[in-house]
Design an enzyme around this catalytic site. Structure first.
Site, PDB file in Angstrom:
ATOM      1  N   ASP A 203       0.885  -1.167   0.000  1.00  0.00           N
ATOM      2  CA  ASP A 203       0.000   0.000   0.000  1.00  0.00           C
ATOM      3  C   ASP A 203       0.922   1.215   0.000  1.00  0.00           C
ATOM      4  O   ASP A 203       1.524   1.545   1.016  1.00  0.00           O
ATOM      5  CB  ASP A 203      -0.886  -0.047   1.256  1.00  0.00           C
ATOM      6  CG  ASP A 203      -1.691   1.237   1.453  1.00  0.00           C
ATOM      7  OD1 ASP A 203      -1.646   2.117   0.574  1.00  0.00           O
ATOM      8  OD2 ASP A 203      -2.368   1.345   2.496  1.00  0.00           O
TER       9      ASP A 203
ATOM     10  N   LYS B 218       2.797  11.706  -3.217  1.00  0.00           N
ATOM     11  CA  LYS B 218       1.894  10.919  -4.053  1.00  0.00           C
ATOM     12  C   LYS B 218       0.815  11.815  -4.688  1.00  0.00           C
ATOM     13  O   LYS B 218       0.314  11.527  -5.762  1.00  0.00           O
ATOM     14  CB  LYS B 218       1.236   9.841  -3.194  1.00  0.00           C
ATOM     15  CG  LYS B 218       0.213   8.986  -3.899  1.00  0.00           C
ATOM     16  CD  LYS B 218      -0.261   7.883  -2.990  1.00  0.00           C
ATOM     17  CE  LYS B 218      -1.500   7.193  -3.508  1.00  0.00           C
ATOM     18  NZ  LYS B 218      -1.987   6.186  -2.559  1.00  0.00           N
TER      19      LYS B 218
ATOM     20  N   GLU C  41      -7.257   0.598  -4.451  1.00  0.00           N
ATOM     21  CA  GLU C  41      -7.209   0.508  -2.984  1.00  0.00           C
ATOM     22  C   GLU C  41      -8.522   0.001  -2.374  1.00  0.00           C
ATOM     23  O   GLU C  41      -8.498  -0.918  -1.560  1.00  0.00           O
ATOM     24  CB  GLU C  41      -6.812   1.868  -2.391  1.00  0.00           C
ATOM     25  CG  GLU C  41      -5.323   2.147  -2.610  1.00  0.00           C
ATOM     26  CD  GLU C  41      -4.930   3.602  -2.399  1.00  0.00           C
ATOM     27  OE1 GLU C  41      -5.754   4.409  -1.929  1.00  0.00           O
ATOM     28  OE2 GLU C  41      -3.779   3.944  -2.725  1.00  0.00           O
TER      29      GLU C  41
ATOM     30  N   ASP D 215     -13.287   5.359   1.137  1.00  0.00           N
ATOM     31  CA  ASP D 215     -11.846   5.313   1.408  1.00  0.00           C
ATOM     32  C   ASP D 215     -11.268   6.733   1.348  1.00  0.00           C
ATOM     33  O   ASP D 215     -11.072   7.285   0.267  1.00  0.00           O
ATOM     34  CB  ASP D 215     -11.193   4.393   0.350  1.00  0.00           C
ATOM     35  CG  ASP D 215      -9.688   4.283   0.524  1.00  0.00           C
ATOM     36  OD1 ASP D 215      -9.134   4.923   1.432  1.00  0.00           O
ATOM     37  OD2 ASP D 215      -9.060   3.546  -0.261  1.00  0.00           O
TER      38      ASP D 215
END
Ligand code: AMP
Length: 563
Positions: A15, A77, A154, A176
């Protein structure tokens, strides 16, 4: 018969998060998290260039975001797929190079834990990551010496982990909210099948934005201009606000900050936070509504609601979700670790591990893919969809198009993704040209898009006049990076000196002590200063056991201080 224990490579899932990254391995029929050199399973996605030029990744780097902001970076990211560069201590890095350093650290941790070389892994990405962002993730892995076995979305990874634990869910919405991205996925469990019906999201909305909103509100209250605050003082304030945000569930919080020439206080309770965050909370609603609409469901049709991602710990977010759905969300599994566990389960699925063979997963393409065409007299570049969003993948779809005039010699295929009617408002993916045979009339051509389970696209063009077929694999390398740029990245990373893994726990403690010193004042600051001197003296003695025992004792003291 082949002995699987001899030939099989470790089945790993990563992850690669905005805030923290994790690596998990499928072993003995279950997914397990791998600890880093500090014995922790969460590795902050932070990189810092130490004074000696060596690269620090993880907790030490995160502490140095406060003490050495000009040599440290986090949350890169969020910029994956852009041309942004990070200047750290005189060196320049792209977001994928920094991500590669995080992946490299995880790879090292896995190798130390498993005792074997690690060369491949399943890596999770936000469902709503664009084609370009996915390619850059694959490139970051390549830079770290890792082959991507599969990119898994994800929320889908989280769904897999839940699917293995819970047998009772049916129609589920996965919410999420990580540090930098927000994904909503609607799926259905009819085990062994897990079927994703719709995925939507916002690549620019996450927990970091909630901290940024607090910063704005706090500076407004103090009537301070952000441009006039020196970087280190600003980093300390951001850090204090982040901690305050994470403690808000325990009741009203306050912080004191010395900067811009004064010692100041700021208080925050849940109701003020709700009003500061109202615009962000409102932005969370649109993707939820779209995912339900695309899955043709209403909130009433859902059997369960699952929260994933560290930012779902915020009471304001939980309350918004509970009000919207009229029920409490399900959060039995740790939202921080579930995605990595799901990614490792996917690696096992791919390898057809006996314990998981049963689970079958179908995913969707979360955005519409199409080409630029002319519409009527309008030559602005209309967007003609070929694969509509939330189509089950892998998929292959074809559409017929026509050349615009009889003498046309060449046709340019421009591929875009997005949901807007004009291509200029969507994201450009790639373009290529096809020569047309000269037959003196307008021609028909079929454009076929094939989208694979990693979220990568291929385009085929067939000229109906001649039957000639042109296959164009959309360039697997990131659009903004030519071979030279990629070679430069490889060379730059190969030349870096990575801080030795075995001394990382000590480096992380000195960085934490320095950060704690910065945050404290008066007597507490003196005490922390003394600990720092003491630890540096023990380090200089080079007596291994003494260093370890002092490190453990000082870590306990810092934990007690909440520093
Ligand atoms: P992730 O990318 O899933 O690791 O999520 C990281 C985000 O979760 C960051 O923005 C954190 O600030 C946020 N976060 C983690 N723990 C908490 C907490 N206890 N309260 C509020 N936000 C949190």
């Amino acid at each position: 018969m082949q002995d699987a224990s001899i030939s099989s490579a470790p089945l790993l899932g990563i992850d690669l998060g905005t805030t923290n990254s994790l690596i998990a391995v499928w072993q003995e029929g279950r997914a397990q998290l791998i600890p880093n050199a500090l014995g922790e399973v969460l590795t902050p996605s932070a990189v810092s260039v130490d004074e000696d030029g060596s690269i620090l990744v993880g907790r030490a780097a995160r502490s140095r975001l406060t003490t050495h902001p000009e040599r440290s970076a986090a949350a890169f990211k969020r910029f994956m797929g852009s041309d942004k560069r990070f200047e750290l201590g005189g060196q320049s890095f792209s977001p994928e190079e920094l991500s590669a350093l995080v992946l490299g650290a995880l790879k090292q941790d896995a190798e130390a834990f498993l005792g074997v070389p690690v060369n491949e892994a399943v890596i999770s990405v936000p469902a709503y990551f664009s084609d370009e962002q996915r390619k850059r993730t694959v490139f970051a892995a390549e830079l770290a010496g890792l082959k991507v076995q599969r990119l898994i979305n994800e929320p889908t990874a989280a769904a897999m982990a839940y699917g293995l634990h819970e047998q009772k869910f049916e129609r589920t919405l996965i919410f999420d909210l990580g540090g930098g991205t927000f994904d909503v996925t609607v799926l259905e469990y009819s085990l062994p099948l897990i079927e994703v019906h719709a995925s939507t999201g916002d690549n620019f909305l996450g927990g970091e934005d909630f901290t940024a909103a607090l910063l704005q509100a706090c500076l407004k209250d103090w009537q301070l201009d952000i441009a006039k605050i020196e970087p280190q003082a600003l980093a300390t304030l951001c850090d204090a606000l982040e901690q305050l945000k994470c403690r808000l569930a325990q009741g009203p919080q306050s912080l004191s900050w010395k900067g811009a020439g004064e010692l100041r206080e700021w208080r925050l309770d849940e109701s003020r936070a709700q009003s500061i965050w109202e615009p962000l909370l409102a932005r969370l609603r649109a993707p939820i509504e779209q995912a339900l609409r695309d899955a043709r469901l209403s909130p009433r049709d859902l059997d369960s609601l699952v929260l994933v991602g560290g930012a779902t710990r915020m009471p304001a977010v939980q309350q918004m979700v509970a009000t919207l759905f009229g029920r409490l969300p399900y959060r039995h599994l740790d939202p921080d670790t579930i995605v990595a566990l799901g990614a490792a389960s996917q690696a096992a699925c791919k390898a057809r591990d006996a314990a998981i063979e049963e689970l079958i997963l179908t995913d969707v393409c979360p955005y519409t893919l199409g080409i630029s065409t002319t519409r009527g007299e309008d030559v602005r570049g209309a967007f003609s969809p070929i694969i509509e969003r939330n189509t089950v993948i892998p998929t292959s779809k074809v559409q017929r198009f026509y050349s615009t005039h009889p003498e046309q010699k060449v046709i340019r295929i421009e591929v875009y993704q997005g949901e807007r009617p004009w291509v200029r408002d969507n994201i450009f993916i790639d373009a290529f040209e096809v020569q047309l045979p000269q037959v003196g009339r307008q021609q028909d051509l079929d454009v076929r898009f094939s989208y694979d389970i990693n979220g990568l696209l291929e385009v085929d063009v067939t000229l109906l006049e001649t039957g000639e077929r042109h296959s164009h694999s959309i360039d697997r390398s990131p659009t903004g990076l030519d071979e030279q740029a990629r070679a430069n990245s490889r060379a730059r990373l190969a030349a870096l000196k990575i801080h030795p893994r075995d001394t990382l726990p000590n480096r992380a403690l000195t960085a934490r002590l320095e950060r704690a010193w910065m945050h404290s004042l008066g007597e507490e600051r003196e005490r922390i200063g003394a600990w720092l001197d003491e630890f540096n003296a023990v380090l200089a003695s080079q007596r291994g056991e003494e260093i370890t025992s002092r490190r453990q004792a000082l870590t306990r003291l810092l934990d007690e201080l909440g520093a």
